[in-house]
Design an enzyme around this catalytic site. Structure first.
Site, PDB file in Angstrom:
ATOM      1  N   GLN A  97       0.849  -1.193   0.000  1.00  0.00           N
ATOM      2  CA  GLN A  97       0.000   0.000   0.000  1.00  0.00           C
ATOM      3  C   GLN A  97       0.889   1.249   0.000  1.00  0.00           C
ATOM      4  O   GLN A  97       1.630   1.498   0.950  1.00  0.00           O
ATOM      5  CB  GLN A  97      -0.934   0.025   1.215  1.00  0.00           C
ATOM      6  CG  GLN A  97      -1.991   1.121   1.047  1.00  0.00           C
ATOM      7  CD  GLN A  97      -2.890   1.313   2.251  1.00  0.00           C
ATOM      8  OE1 GLN A  97      -2.432   1.336   3.387  1.00  0.00           O
ATOM      9  NE2 GLN A  97      -4.192   1.463   2.008  1.00  0.00           N
ATOM     10  N   TYR A 183      -5.652  10.896   4.008  1.00  0.00           N
ATOM     11  CA  TYR A 183      -4.247  11.170   3.680  1.00  0.00           C
ATOM     12  C   TYR A 183      -4.157  12.008   2.397  1.00  0.00           C
ATOM     13  O   TYR A 183      -5.167  12.516   1.915  1.00  0.00           O
ATOM     14  CB  TYR A 183      -3.462   9.856   3.628  1.00  0.00           C
ATOM     15  CG  TYR A 183      -3.438   9.208   5.005  1.00  0.00           C
ATOM     16  CD1 TYR A 183      -2.803   9.835   6.069  1.00  0.00           C
ATOM     17  CD2 TYR A 183      -4.109   8.020   5.256  1.00  0.00           C
ATOM     18  CE1 TYR A 183      -2.819   9.281   7.349  1.00  0.00           C
ATOM     19  CE2 TYR A 183      -4.138   7.457   6.534  1.00  0.00           C
ATOM     20  CZ  TYR A 183      -3.481   8.104   7.575  1.00  0.00           C
ATOM     21  OH  TYR A 183      -3.505   7.567   8.843  1.00  0.00           O
ATOM     22  N   ARG A 230      -7.297   2.255  -3.049  1.00  0.00           N
ATOM     23  CA  ARG A 230      -8.228   2.200  -1.911  1.00  0.00           C
ATOM     24  C   ARG A 230      -8.927   3.550  -1.721  1.00  0.00           C
ATOM     25  O   ARG A 230      -8.276   4.589  -1.702  1.00  0.00           O
ATOM     26  CB  ARG A 230      -7.483   1.843  -0.623  1.00  0.00           C
ATOM     27  CG  ARG A 230      -8.436   1.577   0.525  1.00  0.00           C
ATOM     28  CD  ARG A 230      -7.734   1.049   1.757  1.00  0.00           C
ATOM     29  NE  ARG A 230      -8.519  -0.046   2.320  1.00  0.00           N
ATOM     30  CZ  ARG A 230      -8.611  -0.312   3.624  1.00  0.00           C
ATOM     31  NH1 ARG A 230      -7.958   0.410   4.504  1.00  0.00           N
ATOM     32  NH2 ARG A 230      -9.339  -1.298   4.074  1.00  0.00           N
ATOM     33  N   GLY A 328      -9.601  -6.790   8.218  1.00  0.00           N
ATOM     34  CA  GLY A 328      -8.517  -6.110   8.910  1.00  0.00           C
ATOM     35  C   GLY A 328      -8.234  -6.742  10.256  1.00  0.00           C
ATOM     36  O   GLY A 328      -7.432  -7.681  10.365  1.00  0.00           O
TER      37      GLY A 328
HETATM   38  C1  LIG Z   1      -4.347  -1.458  13.669  1.00  0.00           C
HETATM   39  C2  LIG Z   1      -4.933  -0.933  12.389  1.00  0.00           C
HETATM   40  C3  LIG Z   1      -4.102  -0.402  11.430  1.00  0.00           C
HETATM   41  C4  LIG Z   1      -4.623   0.043  10.206  1.00  0.00           C
HETATM   42  N1  LIG Z   1      -3.771   0.510   9.240  1.00  0.00           N
HETATM   43  C5  LIG Z   1      -4.244   0.847   8.020  1.00  0.00           C
HETATM   44  C6  LIG Z   1      -3.363   1.192   6.970  1.00  0.00           C
HETATM   45  O1  LIG Z   1      -2.131   1.153   7.094  1.00  0.00           O
HETATM   46  N2  LIG Z   1      -3.915   1.552   5.775  1.00  0.00           N
HETATM   47  C7  LIG Z   1      -5.271   1.574   5.586  1.00  0.00           C
HETATM   48  O2  LIG Z   1      -5.723   1.912   4.491  1.00  0.00           O
HETATM   49  N3  LIG Z   1      -6.117   1.202   6.561  1.00  0.00           N
HETATM   50  C8  LIG Z   1      -5.644   0.819   7.750  1.00  0.00           C
HETATM   51  N4  LIG Z   1      -6.504   0.386   8.716  1.00  0.00           N
HETATM   52  C9  LIG Z   1      -7.920   0.150   8.395  1.00  0.00           C
HETATM   53  C10 LIG Z   1      -8.127  -1.326   8.002  1.00  0.00           C
HETATM   54  O3  LIG Z   1      -7.466  -1.625   6.779  1.00  0.00           O
HETATM   55  C11 LIG Z   1      -9.619  -1.655   7.832  1.00  0.00           C
HETATM   56  O4  LIG Z   1     -10.165  -0.751   6.894  1.00  0.00           O
HETATM   57  C12 LIG Z   1     -10.397  -1.544   9.123  1.00  0.00           C
HETATM   58  O5  LIG Z   1      -9.743  -2.241  10.180  1.00  0.00           O
HETATM   59  C13 LIG Z   1     -11.818  -2.122   8.960  1.00  0.00           C
HETATM   60  O6  LIG Z   1     -11.774  -3.494   8.604  1.00  0.00           O
HETATM   61  P1  LIG Z   1     -12.097  -4.633   9.697  1.00  0.00           P
HETATM   62  O7  LIG Z   1     -13.457  -4.300  10.271  1.00  0.00           O
HETATM   63  O8  LIG Z   1     -12.070  -5.924   8.973  1.00  0.00           O
HETATM   64  O9  LIG Z   1     -11.044  -4.516  10.766  1.00  0.00           O
HETATM   65  C14 LIG Z   1      -6.017  -0.024   9.967  1.00  0.00           C
HETATM   66  C15 LIG Z   1      -6.858  -0.556  10.963  1.00  0.00           C
HETATM   67  C16 LIG Z   1      -6.327  -1.024  12.156  1.00  0.00           C
HETATM   68  C17 LIG Z   1      -7.251  -1.636  13.178  1.00  0.00           C
END
Ligand SMILES: Cc1cc2nc3c(=O)[nH]c(=O)nc-3n(C[C@H](O)[C@H](O)[C@H](O)COP(=O)(O)O)c2cc1C
Length: 373
Positions: A97, A183, A230, A328
């Site tokens: 990413q 961002y 994304r 995630g």
């Molecule tokens: C610890 C953590 C770090 C994350 N880092 C990123 C990231 O680096 N880039 C991004 O686009 N989203 C990031 N997200 C968002 C996740 O990619 C995802 O969109 C979010 O957790 C919702 O999905 P889930 O319900 O399956 O967890 C992060 C989320 C968490 C919890």
């Protein structure tokens, strides 16, 4: 029988199943270089159909948090090569990413302690994460940015081009352009942030110009079939807002349709929060967005994310609402998530105290099902 566990090809990338590991920042790469722990962590999760790496800075200026990896030094590319080799040896696929944080940064992380850059010079009501000299982490307010001068934009596009090339050199199967979560690219997209009066501000055409220029330069460098993107149409992270996300993102996906992308990744609702979150006066219609992409000739994979569980993923895939589903948090605490979903086995809960920083605890020590039994 659900199609969730069946193979699929998105662009040039062949996936063994339709369960994707979403990008997850973990702040465990001091010096912006992935290390042996990073290798172990991703190898453990290689049964995902596709891994999207944690957000990875395309340049020093693109850095906004302590100990996140980059793609802009030889050491980082060599570090990532070990990760992609491990994932490939374990039968997985992985994209990186590509990240420029824009104003979600702090002077102390910027080249020569300078101001972070953005579409605007207005400071974000947001926090970033730094590591103090004693090694403990702290959340601090982001620094005041400066609005990019028109003359600087080609240099940032060149950073994206170089990072895309570095990604291929590092053995990734492709890249995901991070245009979500408040961002830099999102700071151009949203009228609640972008206050420019030049050709990058004002109308939807102008606010989306930077995004399309980034896509164009990356696709020319590595090909559309290895490029994903994304988007998070209603997410308010990083103090970003837009009263009219539907026409804005419809214009985005219609424009993306012509690039032959591997996939378009949609965060539905507030990233990491409620799925019914909305900006503007009407609920956001993701199905209409998907239809607009297809009607414009888009044939990349449609990747959906945010709060999916097993049944929601099966329903979305089997009803054609998405081609692949990104998980995630479940992937943080379940390295063998695909196997667990297949068996409908219980999931290990997330250790919320050890999400960011801190080495192997809460990172590489989550058990697989056979270790639990
Ligand atoms: C610890 C953590 C770090 C994350 N880092 C990123 C990231 O680096 N880039 C991004 O686009 N989203 C990031 N997200 C968002 C996740 O990619 C995802 O969109 C979010 O957790 C919702 O999905 P889930 O319900 O399956 O967890 C992060 C989320 C968490 C919890």
């Amino acid at each position: 029988m659900t199609k969730l566990f069946e193979p699929i090809k998105i662009g040039d990338i062949s996936l063994a199943n339709r369960v994707v590991m979403a990008p997850l920042t973990r702040n465990r790469a001091p010096g912006a270089v992935p290390n042996d722990l990073t290798v172990t962590y991703y190898r453990q999760r290689a049964s995902a159909g596709l891994i999207v790496s944690e957000a990875t800075a395309i340049s020093h200026q693109g850095q906004g948090y302590a100990d996140v990896p980059g793609l802009y030094t030889r050491e980082a590319v060599e570090g990532w090569k070990k990760v992609t080799d491990a994932v490939h040896s374990a039968g997985g696929k992985m994209v990186v990413q590509m990240w420029h944080v824009g104003r979600i940064s702090h002077n102390s992380l910027q080249p020569n302690g300078g101001k972070p850059v953005s579409s605007t010079s207005r400071i974000a009501e947001a926090k970033t994460f730094l590591v103090k000299e004693d090694g403990t982490g702290e959340y601090v307010a982001t620094s005041e940015p400066r609005a990019l001068d028109l003359s600087e934009i080609p240099g940032i596009l060149e950073d994206y081009r170089k990072a895309a090339r570095a990604a291929i050199d590092a053995g990734f199967d492709g890249v995901e352009i991070h245009a979500a979560n408040g961002y830099l690219i999102d700071q151009f997209l949203r009228s609640g942030v972008n206050d420019r009066t030049d050709r990058y501000g004002g109308s939807i055409e102008n606010r989306t110009r930077f995004l399309f220029e980034v896509v164009d330069v990356v696709v020319k460098e590595i090909g559309g079939g290895r490029t994903g993107i994304r988007l998070s149409p209603v997410t308010a992270s990083g103090d970003s807002s837009d009263p009219e996300p539907q026409p804005l993102f419809t214009h985005v996906v219609e424009g993306l349709a012509g690039y032959g992308l591997a996939y378009v990744h949609l965060v539905e609702g507030q990233t990491g929060g409620p799925r019914d979150f909305q900006q503007g006066d009407k609920p956001f219609d993701y199905e209409a967005l998907h239809a607009a992409y297809k009607a414009a000739g888009g044939h990349g994979g449609w990747m959906a994310n945010n709060g999916y569980d097993r049944q929601m993923a099966i329903d979305a895939i089997d009803h054609g609402k998405a081609d692949v589903i990104a998980f995630g948090k479940p992937f943080i605490s379940n390295p063998d998530l695909v196997e667990r979903l297949k068996l409908n086995a219980p999931l290990t809960p997330l250790d919320t105290a050890n999400i960011y920083g801190k080495g192997g605890v809460g990172y590489t020590d989550y058990p697989t099902l056979d270790q639990v039994a």
